[in-house]
Design an enzyme around this catalytic site. Structure first.
Site, PDB file in Angstrom:
ATOM      1  N   LYS A  50      -6.638  -2.393  -8.376  1.00  0.00           N
ATOM      2  CA  LYS A  50      -7.641  -3.180  -7.652  1.00  0.00           C
ATOM      3  C   LYS A  50      -8.402  -4.086  -8.618  1.00  0.00           C
ATOM      4  O   LYS A  50      -8.650  -5.254  -8.321  1.00  0.00           O
ATOM      5  CB  LYS A  50      -8.597  -2.249  -6.895  1.00  0.00           C
ATOM      6  CG  LYS A  50      -7.954  -1.641  -5.659  1.00  0.00           C
ATOM      7  CD  LYS A  50      -8.769  -0.511  -5.076  1.00  0.00           C
ATOM      8  CE  LYS A  50      -7.966   0.185  -3.972  1.00  0.00           C
ATOM      9  NZ  LYS A  50      -8.616   1.387  -3.439  1.00  0.00           N
ATOM     10  N   GLN A  94     -13.182   5.136  -3.695  1.00  0.00           N
ATOM     11  CA  GLN A  94     -11.815   5.672  -3.707  1.00  0.00           C
ATOM     12  C   GLN A  94     -11.807   7.102  -3.171  1.00  0.00           C
ATOM     13  O   GLN A  94     -12.561   7.954  -3.644  1.00  0.00           O
ATOM     14  CB  GLN A  94     -11.287   5.621  -5.154  1.00  0.00           C
ATOM     15  CG  GLN A  94      -9.829   5.926  -5.298  1.00  0.00           C
ATOM     16  CD  GLN A  94      -8.923   4.912  -4.611  1.00  0.00           C
ATOM     17  OE1 GLN A  94      -9.130   3.713  -4.710  1.00  0.00           O
ATOM     18  NE2 GLN A  94      -7.940   5.395  -3.895  1.00  0.00           N
ATOM     19  N   ASP A 117     -13.209  -1.560   3.176  1.00  0.00           N
ATOM     20  CA  ASP A 117     -12.132  -0.628   3.547  1.00  0.00           C
ATOM     21  C   ASP A 117     -12.071  -0.430   5.061  1.00  0.00           C
ATOM     22  O   ASP A 117     -11.070   0.072   5.580  1.00  0.00           O
ATOM     23  CB  ASP A 117     -12.358   0.744   2.881  1.00  0.00           C
ATOM     24  CG  ASP A 117     -11.392   0.996   1.722  1.00  0.00           C
ATOM     25  OD1 ASP A 117     -10.310   0.375   1.715  1.00  0.00           O
ATOM     26  OD2 ASP A 117     -11.725   1.810   0.845  1.00  0.00           O
TER      27      ASP A 117
END
Ligand code: NAP
Length: 216
Positions: A50, A94, A117
């Protein structure tokens, strides 16, 4: 015919980089904060990818690596800080998180406007009601690949194998929004082979290779 996901991704990355140039011309540098708690090896790889993707696209990347012993309160404090930081437009935490931290509490603490997300219940709700803001990236990527084939999903029988919040459920909703007739299968589905056989389009999101047999 194999869908070339890498080629599609490369094109999307180019488009994003071009979009960032335009934004920078207007004095805006988009910023992404990535938060990693603990030392899960797969998560470390994802976070590094990322960061590299941000760098290549000209996006400011703000990385936070916290120890596996981080408390829920400490993580909530960091999220609060990132929510208020004007340099940060997107926040990725994450998953999975260490067991002392309640995952849903963390996802709900992220500002829905920075929830890139798409896991905050606000963004989940917007996806369900057909007015999405941020959509989860893996199912979104699947939709981009289907789009690339040129196949119109209207009226098609789409069968999704897998019902996770991260992949199966959102991809089913995305197909529904494109007017497909959608069936979601999971580990308690009685006759998976029969469900698969009726599909015009099959999306496998199980996480096990060759789960779907050729003769199905
Ligand atoms: P998951 O949470 O483990 O969900 C797997 C799903 O498959 C569950 O809904 C499960 O049913 C279902 N399943 C398991 N065995 C089955 C069986 N025998 N018959 C029918 N259904 C069965 O996995 P996930 O997070 O959705 O991930 C799915 C895949 O996407 C994985 O390969 C993962 O690595 C990949 N993924 C990729 C990315 C990326 O960015 N590249 C991100 C996320 C995930 P139950 O609900 O009944 O248990």
């Amino acid at each position: 015919k194999i869908i070339d996901g890498k080629a599609i991704a490369a094109k999307i990355r180019e488009e994003i980089a071009a979009g960032v140039v335009v934004l920078k011309g207007k004095g805006v540098t988009p910023g992404l904060a990535v938060v990693l708690v603990g030392d899960d090896p797969a998560s470390q790889v994802y976070v590094r990818m990322k960061e590299q993707a941000c760098e290549k696209a000209g996006i400011f990347s703000d990385e936070h690596k916290l120890s596996a012993e981080t408390s829920e309160a400490q993580l909530l404090a960091l999220i609060d800080e990132l929510n208020r930081d004007p340099r940060i437009d997107g926040i990725l935490v994450q998953l999975p998180l260490p067991k002392q931290i309640d995952e849903s509490k963390i996802l709900e603490a992220i500002s829905p406007k920075k929830d890139v997300d798409g896991f905050h219940p606000y963004n989940v709700g917007r996806l369900v009601t057909g007015n999405p803001l941020f959509q989860p990236c893996t199912p979104y990527g699947v939709m981009k690949m289907i789009e690339h084939t040129g196949i119109d999903l209207t009226g098609k029988e789409v069968v999704v194998v897998g019902r996770s919040n991260i992949v199966g459920k959102p991809v089913a909703l995305m197909c529904l929004a494109q007017h497909a007739t959608v069936t979601i299968c999971h580990s308690r589905t009685k006759d998976l082979a029969a469900q698969v056989a009726k599909a015009d389009v099959l999306i496998a999101a199980v996480g096990r290779a060759e789960m779907i047999k050729g003769d199905w």
